[in-house]
Motif scaffolding. Structure first.
Motif, PDB file in Angstrom:
ATOM      1  N   MET A   1       0.833  -1.197   0.000  1.00 37.78           N
ATOM      2  CA  MET A   1       0.000   0.000   0.000  1.00 37.78           C
ATOM      3  C   MET A   1       0.869   1.249   0.000  1.00 37.78           C
ATOM      4  SD  MET A   1      -3.198  -1.061   0.061  1.00 37.78           S
ATOM      5  CE  MET A   1      -4.089   0.388   0.596  1.00 37.78           C
ATOM      6  N   VAL A   2       0.838   1.994  -1.107  1.00 41.27           N
ATOM      7  CA  VAL A   2       1.483   3.304  -1.169  1.00 41.27           C
ATOM      8  C   VAL A   2       0.362   4.335  -1.098  1.00 41.27           C
ATOM      9  CG1 VAL A   2       2.978   4.849  -2.475  1.00 41.27           C
ATOM     10  CG2 VAL A   2       3.373   2.369  -2.555  1.00 41.27           C
ATOM     11  N   SER A   3       0.251   5.015   0.012  1.00 35.44           N
ATOM     12  CA  SER A   3      -0.888   5.891   0.292  1.00 35.44           C
ATOM     13  C   SER A   3      -0.447   7.344   0.403  1.00 35.44           C
ATOM     14  CB  SER A   3      -1.579   5.447   1.586  1.00 35.44           C
ATOM     15  OG  SER A   3      -2.014   4.108   1.490  1.00 35.44           O
TER      16      SER A   3
ATOM     17  N   ILE B   1       9.727   5.687  -5.698  1.00 41.75           N
ATOM     18  CA  ILE B   1       8.320   5.276  -5.748  1.00 41.75           C
ATOM     19  C   ILE B   1       7.453   6.496  -6.032  1.00 41.75           C
ATOM     20  CG2 ILE B   1       6.406   4.260  -4.475  1.00 41.75           C
ATOM     21  CD1 ILE B   1       8.396   2.629  -2.911  1.00 41.75           C
ATOM     22  N   ALA B   2       6.928   6.567  -7.238  1.00 41.53           N
ATOM     23  CA  ALA B   2       6.036   7.661  -7.661  1.00 41.53           C
ATOM     24  C   ALA B   2       6.593   9.041  -7.314  1.00 41.53           C
ATOM     25  CB  ALA B   2       4.649   7.480  -7.052  1.00 41.53           C
ATOM     26  N   PRO B   3       7.823   9.370  -7.737  1.00 44.26           N
ATOM     27  CA  PRO B   3       8.423  10.667  -7.369  1.00 44.26           C
ATOM     28  C   PRO B   3       7.677  11.860  -7.955  1.00 44.26           C
ATOM     29  CG  PRO B   3       9.769   9.542  -9.014  1.00 44.26           C
ATOM     30  CD  PRO B   3       8.735   8.559  -8.560  1.00 44.26           C
ATOM     31  N   ALA B   4       7.154  11.712  -9.189  1.00 44.72           N
ATOM     32  CA  ALA B   4       6.409  12.828  -9.782  1.00 44.72           C
ATOM     33  C   ALA B   4       5.135  13.097  -9.004  1.00 44.72           C
ATOM     34  CB  ALA B   4       6.099  12.536 -11.246  1.00 44.72           C
TER      35      ALA B   4
ATOM     36  N   SER C   1      -0.498   6.020 -10.465  1.00 45.77           N
ATOM     37  CA  SER C   1       0.972   5.969 -10.445  1.00 45.77           C
ATOM     38  C   SER C   1       1.459   5.220  -9.207  1.00 45.77           C
ATOM     39  CB  SER C   1       1.567   7.385 -10.479  1.00 45.77           C
ATOM     40  OG  SER C   1       1.226   8.121  -9.319  1.00 45.77           O
ATOM     41  N   LYS C   2       0.810   5.458  -8.066  1.00 45.00           N
ATOM     42  CA  LYS C   2       1.197   4.745  -6.843  1.00 45.00           C
ATOM     43  C   LYS C   2       0.842   3.267  -6.934  1.00 45.00           C
ATOM     44  CE  LYS C   2      -0.897   7.616  -3.905  1.00 45.00           C
ATOM     45  NZ  LYS C   2      -1.136   8.942  -4.486  1.00 45.00           N
ATOM     46  N   LYS C   3      -0.341   2.975  -7.452  1.00 45.55           N
ATOM     47  CA  LYS C   3      -0.774   1.569  -7.518  1.00 45.55           C
ATOM     48  C   LYS C   3       0.091   0.764  -8.489  1.00 45.55           C
ATOM     49  CE  LYS C   3      -2.521   2.496  -4.588  1.00 45.55           C
ATOM     50  NZ  LYS C   3      -2.344   1.932  -3.236  1.00 45.55           N
ATOM     51  N   LEU C   4       0.401   1.328  -9.635  1.00 43.60           N
ATOM     52  CA  LEU C   4       1.195   0.599 -10.626  1.00 43.60           C
ATOM     53  C   LEU C   4       2.633   0.431 -10.161  1.00 43.60           C
ATOM     54  CD1 LEU C   4      -0.219   2.144 -13.916  1.00 43.60           C
ATOM     55  CD2 LEU C   4      -0.794  -0.052 -12.888  1.00 43.60           C
TER      56      LEU C   4
ATOM     57  N   MET D   1     -11.561   6.136 -16.180  1.00 36.71           N
ATOM     58  CA  MET D   1     -10.183   6.483 -16.513  1.00 36.71           C
ATOM     59  C   MET D   1      -9.214   5.529 -15.825  1.00 36.71           C
ATOM     60  SD  MET D   1      -9.479  10.576 -16.704  1.00 36.71           S
ATOM     61  CE  MET D   1     -10.348  11.049 -15.210  1.00 36.71           C
ATOM     62  N   MET D   2      -9.443   5.294 -14.535  1.00 38.32           N
ATOM     63  CA  MET D   2      -8.518   4.456 -13.778  1.00 38.32           C
ATOM     64  C   MET D   2      -8.603   2.988 -14.194  1.00 38.32           C
ATOM     65  SD  MET D   2      -8.424   6.167  -9.958  1.00 38.32           S
ATOM     66  CE  MET D   2     -10.180   6.016  -9.617  1.00 38.32           C
ATOM     67  N   VAL D   3      -9.803   2.504 -14.451  1.00 36.09           N
ATOM     68  CA  VAL D   3      -9.962   1.112 -14.900  1.00 36.09           C
ATOM     69  C   VAL D   3      -9.294   0.913 -16.254  1.00 36.09           C
ATOM     70  CG1 VAL D   3     -11.643  -0.615 -15.670  1.00 36.09           C
ATOM     71  CG2 VAL D   3     -12.035   0.649 -13.544  1.00 36.09           C
ATOM     72  N   ASP D   4      -9.464   1.879 -17.156  1.00 42.03           N
ATOM     73  CA  ASP D   4      -8.826   1.771 -18.480  1.00 42.03           C
ATOM     74  C   ASP D   4      -7.300   1.719 -18.359  1.00 42.03           C
ATOM     75  OD1 ASP D   4     -11.255   1.743 -19.722  1.00 42.03           O
ATOM     76  OD2 ASP D   4     -11.217   3.863 -20.324  1.00 42.03           O
ATOM     77  N   ILE D   5      -6.741   2.554 -17.476  1.00 39.87           N
ATOM     78  CA  ILE D   5      -5.293   2.548 -17.278  1.00 39.87           C
ATOM     79  C   ILE D   5      -4.845   1.213 -16.684  1.00 39.87           C
ATOM     80  CG2 ILE D   5      -3.419   3.546 -15.902  1.00 39.87           C
ATOM     81  CD1 ILE D   5      -4.799   6.266 -16.256  1.00 39.87           C
ATOM     82  N   GLY D   6      -5.599   0.730 -15.700  1.00 40.76           N
ATOM     83  CA  GLY D   6      -5.257  -0.548 -15.088  1.00 40.76           C
ATOM     84  C   GLY D   6      -5.253  -1.677 -16.099  1.00 40.76           C
ATOM     85  N   HIS D   7      -6.310  -1.766 -16.884  1.00 38.13           N
ATOM     86  CA  HIS D   7      -6.402  -2.825 -17.901  1.00 38.13           C
ATOM     87  C   HIS D   7      -5.301  -2.660 -18.945  1.00 38.13           C
ATOM     88  CE1 HIS D   7     -10.940  -3.656 -17.011  1.00 38.13           C
ATOM     89  NE2 HIS D   7     -10.138  -4.173 -16.118  1.00 38.13           N
TER      90      HIS D   7
END
Length: 270
Positions: free
Chosen positions: A27-29, A76-79, A105-108, A139-145
């Motif tokens: 978990m990156v929160s 880890i997700a610096p941007a 970005s954090k999840k991937l 948007m997020m589901v499309d990126i995930g897939h």
């Protein structure tokens, strides 16, 4: 993972229950944005809890415990760390594309195989209409897939806060009560639904209903509480604090307000 909303404490019961079935949950929160509290801020209300972890410890923790909770740092997700820090002062907390890029970005970066997204919709969230929430979710589901991650979004009604408690330490107390099987009905339901989606995605549960029952049972039999305390201890919380949390002696753990004033409603708001 949840989008920002008031009183959102879903992460804590979820990470207490899901790893018990063999799933790994890195978990990156983030911290609080706008009127909402952040997962990291809430955890840091527990004395001793530290989000600082080496990459080596992250790997070891996933193997031995099944979950860690940290935030954007190093590679880890610096941007996102930079963009996250300026969204409040640029009034872009509610801007869906930035929410999407921040979350994904954090999840991937975690190297996930499966992901369930809890997208809030309502006045207590940063997306106050269903249309906005659906746009963000898609948007997020499309990126995930598109990156090969099994991704599901659950849109949660958030015209009122989740549960009854708002505020970092108060939300941790309510989360712990949920993990004990005493939590508010709405919180337990959201957690069990999302947990069941993950269990079904990984083939651990045959149906959504069976998965929900599996999650709730971990709260009733005490295994979720022990897992959550193990996660806390691994990230710096000392044994005497763990024992007070296990015993429900919250007043020995969390700071108390100097002044307390009950404010009672004169009539029902429903």
């Amino acid at each position: 993972v949840s989008t920002q909303s008031t009183g959102d404490k879903v992460t804590f019961p979820l990470v207490a229950a899901v790893p018990l079935f063999g799933l790994k949950m890195p978990m990156v929160s983030g911290r609080g944005l706008g009127h909402t509290g952040g997962t990291v801020d809430k955890l840091e209300s527990i004395p001793g809890f530290s989000i600082k972890m080496s990459e080596e410890k992250m790997v070891d923790t996933l193997g031995n415990i099944g979950c860690y909770i940290t935030t954007q740092f190093g590679n880890i997700a610096p941007a996102d760390k930079t963009l996250y820090s300026i969204r409040d002062i640029t009034s872009t907390v509610c801007y869906a594309p930035l929410s999407c890029s921040s979350i994904m970005s954090k999840k991937l970066a975690e190297g996930l195989h499966c992901l369930v997204l809890d997208v809030k919709s309502g006045l207590a969230s940063t997306t106050d209409s269903y249309e906005q929430s659906e746009w963000l979710a898609r948007m997020m589901v499309d990126i995930g897939h598109g990156t090969g991650v099994k991704t599901t979004a659950v849109i949660t009604e958030m015209d009122t806060p989740i549960g009854f408690n708002i505020g970092n330490s108060l939300e941790m107390i309510e989360s712990l009560e949920c993990i004990r099987g005493n939590g508010p009905e709405d919180l337990e339901k959201i957690v069990s639904v999302q947990g069941a989606v993950l269990l079904c995605q990984m083939g651990t549960a045959e149906t959504q209903a069976a998965g929900e029952a599996m999650i709730v049972e971990t709260f009733k039999n005490g295994t979720a509480l022990e897992k959550f305390l193990q996660i806390l201890h691994n990230q710096g919380v000392e044994e005497h604090t763990i024992e007070n949390l296990r015993s429900g002696h919250y007043n020995k753990v969390f700071k108390q307000a100097e002044f307390i004033e009950p404010i009672l409603a004169q009539k029902s708001g429903m």
